[in-house]
Scaffold this motif. Structure first.
Motif: not given
Length: 1005
Positions: A768-772, A777-781, A798-801
């Protein structure tokens, strides 16, 4: 070349005929939607009888599809007559209307015997009324009591009762009895005498026109139906007939009125009208690009409304027969014949299925019953032909269509069926004759299939070359021939020998292979319409394929060499089964033979298999054929291949071939499975699912995607069990798949508030954070989720990207490596972790390690053009000419229309001491048209080199010199001289021409 298209395809040519008929049909869009029902609602006051108001309300409920409410009100009126004191009872008019309403409801529900019993119990005067008598007539007709119906109708006509409906139903009853000439006389007389004012009278006169057929009658019918709809928009009859008329005239052609446009309002506003459901089913069935499941549901709905609907049972049985479920189809027809033992359509289908089951005694009985009273019933033979064509028994169908046309020389459906069978047996010229005749018999009609086949035949005659090579007759576009001819011959001859030895069968006739220049041409040639998504098709000793020169094919790296292998396997499986093999098995064997030839030809649908498994959407074997109609056809191919793989692995391939041959003896699937493998198909389904989980899905760490049904189920599960956190997470990912980020956030928040350390809930939060667009924050999650033990291919990728975008390349590599462990067999170029790793390693200057990843990827899938070219260049730079040649050969199997590939392969062959093969590659490279060269496809048209440009001339001239050198070395001085002359003509006054003069002097040419 332009083609007529199916519904939902691109706009195509417009028919040249513009008639009032067409204008009338198109103009109907101005009319508001109507309402169904067949009782004439009466208004205008209750004359003091309050029960008349109840009858009027009930009739309106009926017209709006509220059948249970209508029944309740009608029953209340009838009950009141029994319970009330005399002065408070319903009056005669209210009782008549209530009883007739109940009769109509019983008729709609298919309780025909009850209708007749209720009618017999009516007062004598009421039985003599046309309205009630007609309901009894309809019950008699639906149960095959034609003589009784005709007698009643003649009595009504003689008493001048019932108007146009009585006369039309008399004609229809005579027609069903087999008295065709008498029926036409009744229709003709009604049309001649009628000047209808009442909307229903207009409808029945229009029906008479439709029964007579032909352009003039259809035009007259369209005007009458239009007027009827405008006069009584609340009624369904005229609108339903208009949909039927539109389908009969235009066959769902693009840009023409479609049945669905007129039928949908009936169903939306007026409930489940049986006739409307069946018209829509027939129309949708004609369009193979529509969802077959939704189309089949229309029959289910019709049979819920009327469990004794013989037309619906006939259509369902026909579908079952065409799916090779012969016994089930026969059972459905037996049920239909229990309702109406004289229904000719049911008898024709029943005779056909008896023939397919080799039940000669039953076939003879049903044929006799079908022709009883109507020896000229040509559609009996046509029905045989249609089923045989649907079962790919094209040669077998020819005699039945010819028999139908011998009985009825103007039977257009039989002409179309015969033409289709002729096309698929390689007799296109004769097919054109029949289609041209059919067209002349239907002026003003548009039939997209017929028009497209005629266009296709003209195209083949004008733009294609036909030539024989070995065991094949090839038909190839003139622009493709020089590039494809040798490859075609080699690949198909290899298949002829290898697969012929494997299956123990080699055709004696030359197999016809048509390679269509563009995908649209292939689609039309194969199914008669645009939009077919396959790459090839086989109809026995006749194969159609898409040329690799097609732009869309090239953009998607489809392997036409694998297609050739796939289609030739069909030639054998169809022959060995005498064209009786079910679709799932012939496709399954062809898919199996792809991966048996080369493991890298495997279709790479693990992701779809995982989803289907977890959505409980892997069809049982007996229903697998249904996947080949509609949007899941590609999964049908894949599941068929897995089925064959399982059976070969568990029981040996020879038993699979035995199963195939058993179909040739017209044994049923259940019988074959028990005899060949020792268990039922239901037992197979259980074992197969366990094998899929253990063999194909074990170790995969992918999050299953919810399909629409699974999404609904999961949403219901969350509502029913609010404490089920895992269900909320799955629903959240379902929202993510549908780009519903807010809804996904609601589910994630609910879980994390209850259990902050839920591993997958944290992955969901990260997504969700990545899409936002909140990468930090997304990487931390993501980190937290992985620390908690979550594992997911998508999450790792997705994390790698995100890490790669932030230039943390080492960390990105670790994530891509972890993703590769989650899904080792990923073959999608866009999401392959191997290619991602290669890109990162290249950025880090580690080219050797990067190429190792590309090699590993290419070992898994043959459907990757650019990676193979990349590897060929790498190996050539290292001096590994054998490896370079292998990668170039594989790239050419994907796309041979690239000059530089052939030149590089020729160079490699020379290095390997294979000059004859080198010359062939140079010559093929020289034949690649400039405008079709893959090297230029990515450029805007304005930037692509012209055929006569100086650079192109130099390139072709230099290649001619190479061919001349190799030819001279092979001792072919004549060819060497010819190519030197061509080189000079291609690049005069250039370094190429200087080289030509030197070689001529040196070789003394």
């Amino acid at each position: 070349m332009q083609y007529h298209a199916r519904d939902q395809m691109k706009p195509t040519t417009t028919p040249r005929t513009a008639s009032p008929y067409l204008a009338c049909l198109l103009g109907l869009c101005l009319v508001g939607p109507g309402l169904p029902g067949e009782c004439r609602a009466q208004t205008g006051g209750s004359d003091g009888d309050i029960f008349l108001e109840d009858c009027e309300t009930a009739e309106q409920h009926y017209l709006k599809g509220r059948f249970s409410k209508a029944r309740s009100l009608f029953e209340e009126v009838v009950d009141a007559f029994e319970e009330e004191v005399a002065e408070d009872r319903p009056g005669p008019e209210a009782m008549r209307r209530a009883r007739r309403g109940l009769l109509l409801l019983e008729l709609d529900a298919g309780d025909y015997r009850r209708v007749l019993k209720m009618f017999a119990g009516l007062p004598t005067a009421e039985r003599g009324r046309a309205g009630s008598a007609l309901l009894a007539v309809r019950a008699q007709v639906r149960t095959g009591e034609y003589e009784s119906a005709i007698a009643t109708l003649r009595g009504l006509v003689g008493a001048d009762k019932g108007g146009a409906e009585v006369q039309y139903r008399l004609g229809r009853s005579l027609e069903l009895k087999g008295q065709i000439d008498a029926a036409r006389q009744v229709y003709t007389a009604l049309i001649a005498d009628a000047a209808p004012v009442d909307p229903l009278d207009k409808y029945y006169v229009a029906r008479s026109h439709m029964a007579l057929g032909g352009r003039k009658h259809f035009e007259s019918a369209s005007y009458l139906l239009r007027d009827a709809i405008r006069a009584a928009p609340e009624r369904p009859e005229a609108r339903t007939a208009f949909g039927e008329l539109a389908f009969a005239a235009y066959r769902e052609s693009k840009g023409r009125p479609h049945a669905e446009k007129y039928i949908k309002p009936v169903l939306e506003q007026n409930g489940e009208v049986e006739s409307a459901l069946l018209v829509l089913y027939r129309a949708r069935s004609f369009n193979m690009f529509l969802d077959g499941g939704k189309t089949a549901e229309l029959l289910d709905r019709a049979l819920v409304r009327n469990p004794n609907s013989v037309p619906a049972m006939n259509l369902r049985a026909s579908r079952l027969i065409d799916d090779r479920l012969f016994e089930s189809g026969a059972a459905q027809l037996d049920k239909a014949l229990a309702v109406n033992p004289r229904d000719r359509t049911a008898l024709a289908h029943r005779a056909a299925v008896a023939h397919l089951l080799h039940d000669e005694a039953s076939e003879k009985e049903y044929r006799q019953r079908a022709k009883a009273g109507h020896p000229g019933y040509a559609d009996l033979e046509r029905v045989y032909g249609d089923h045989l064509v649907a079962l790919y028994r094209f040669q077998d169908s020819l005699s039945y269509y010819r028999a139908a046309l011998a009985i009825d020389a103007d039977n257009v459906p039989a002409m179309h069926g015969l033409a289709k069978a002729l096309v698929y047996t390689g007799k296109g010229g004769e097919a054109v004759e029949w289609l041209s005749k059919a067209k002349s018999l239907e002026p003003g009609h548009t039939d997209a299939w017929r028009a497209n086949i005629l266009i296709s035949e003209r195209l083949l005659a004008k733009e294609y070359d036909a030539f024989d090579r070995g065991h094949f007759r090839f038909v190839v576009h003139k622009a493709d021939r020089a590039v494809l001819e040798d490859y075609l011959s080699k690949w198909f001859e290899d298949a002829y020998e290898y697969l012929g030895n494997k299956y123990g069968y080699k055709p004696q006739n030359k197999v016809r292979v048509e390679v269509l220049h563009e995908w649209v041409d292939f689609s039309v040639r194969t199914i008669g319409f645009r939009g077919f998504s396959a790459l090839g098709a086989c109809f026995g000793e006749f194969v159609t394929m898409v040329s690799p020169s097609d732009d869309l094919l090239r953009k998607n790296d489809f392997m036409w060499s694998a297609t050739a292998w796939h289609e030739y396997a069909h030639v054998l499986t169809l022959a060995l089964s005498k064209h009786r093999v079910p679709r799932w098995l012939t496709e399954g064997l062809s898919v199996y033979e792809e991966s048996a030839k080369n493991r890298s030809w495997e279709r790479g649908m693990q992701r779809e298999l995982l989803d289907a498994y977890h959505n409980e959407d892997i069809p049982p074997l007996r229903l697998l054929n249904r996947l080949f109609r509609g949007g899941r056809i590609l999964f049908g191919y894949y599941q068929g291949g897995l089925t064959v793989e399982y059976l070969a692995e568990q029981h040996g391939f020879k038993h699979v071939v035995s199963m195939l041959k058993a179909y040739g003896d017209d044994q049923g699937t259940e019988q074959i499975f028990r005899k060949t493998f020792g268990y039922s198909t239901r037992e197979f389904d259980k074992r197969f699912r366990k094998w899929i989980l253990a063999k194909k899905l074990r170790g995969l760490k992918l999050l299953p995607r919810l399909d629409d049904k699974g999404f609904v189920r999961m949403r219901g599960r969350v509502q029913d069990r609010p404490g089920d956190l895992d269900a909320k997470v799955r629903l959240g990912f379902g929202h993510i798949d549908r780009q519903q980020v807010v809804e996904a956030g609601i589910q994630a928040g609910a879980v994390l508030r209850s259990k902050p350390d839920h591993p997958l809930a944290n992955v969901l939060h990260a997504e969700i954070l990545r899409l936002r667009k909140k990468p930090e924050l997304a990487m931390a999650a993501f980190r937290k989720a992985f620390q908690l033990g979550a594992e997911s291919f998508e999450a790792r990728m997705h994390f790698g990207q995100l890490l790669e975008a932030g230039e943390d390349l080492d960390a990105a590599l670790r994530q891509y490596q972890a993703a590769k462990a989650c899904w080792p067999q990923c073959t999608d170029q866009a999401s392959s972790p191997m290619l991602k790793i290669s890109n990162v390693l290249t950025r880090q200057g580690k080219r050797t390690e990067a190429m190792m990843e590309v090699k590993a990827f290419c070992e898994r899938t043959a459907r990757a053009f650019d990676p193979r070219v990349q590897l060929a260049n790498y190996e050539r730079e290292l001096g590994n000419h054998k490896a370079a040649a292998a990668y170039l050969e594989q790239a050419i199997q994907i796309d041979p229309f690239m000059r530089s590939l052939h030149e590089q392969l020729g160079d490699a062959y020379l290095k390997l001491g294979r000059p004859a093969e080198a010359r062939r590659e140079y010559e093929v490279g020289l034949a690649v048209p400039t405008d079709m060269d893959r090297a230029h496809l990515a450029k805007p048209p304005a930037e692509r080199p012209a055929l006569d440009s100086e650079d192109e001339g130099l390139a072709r001239g230099a290649l001619c010199v190479k061919i001349a050198r190799v030819s001279f070395g092979l001792g072919d001085k004549k060819a060497a001289a010819q190519y030197l002359g061509r080189a000079e003509a291609e690049a005069p006054d250039s370094p190429v021409s200087d080289e030509v003069h030197e070689l001529r002097a040196k070789w003394k040419l």
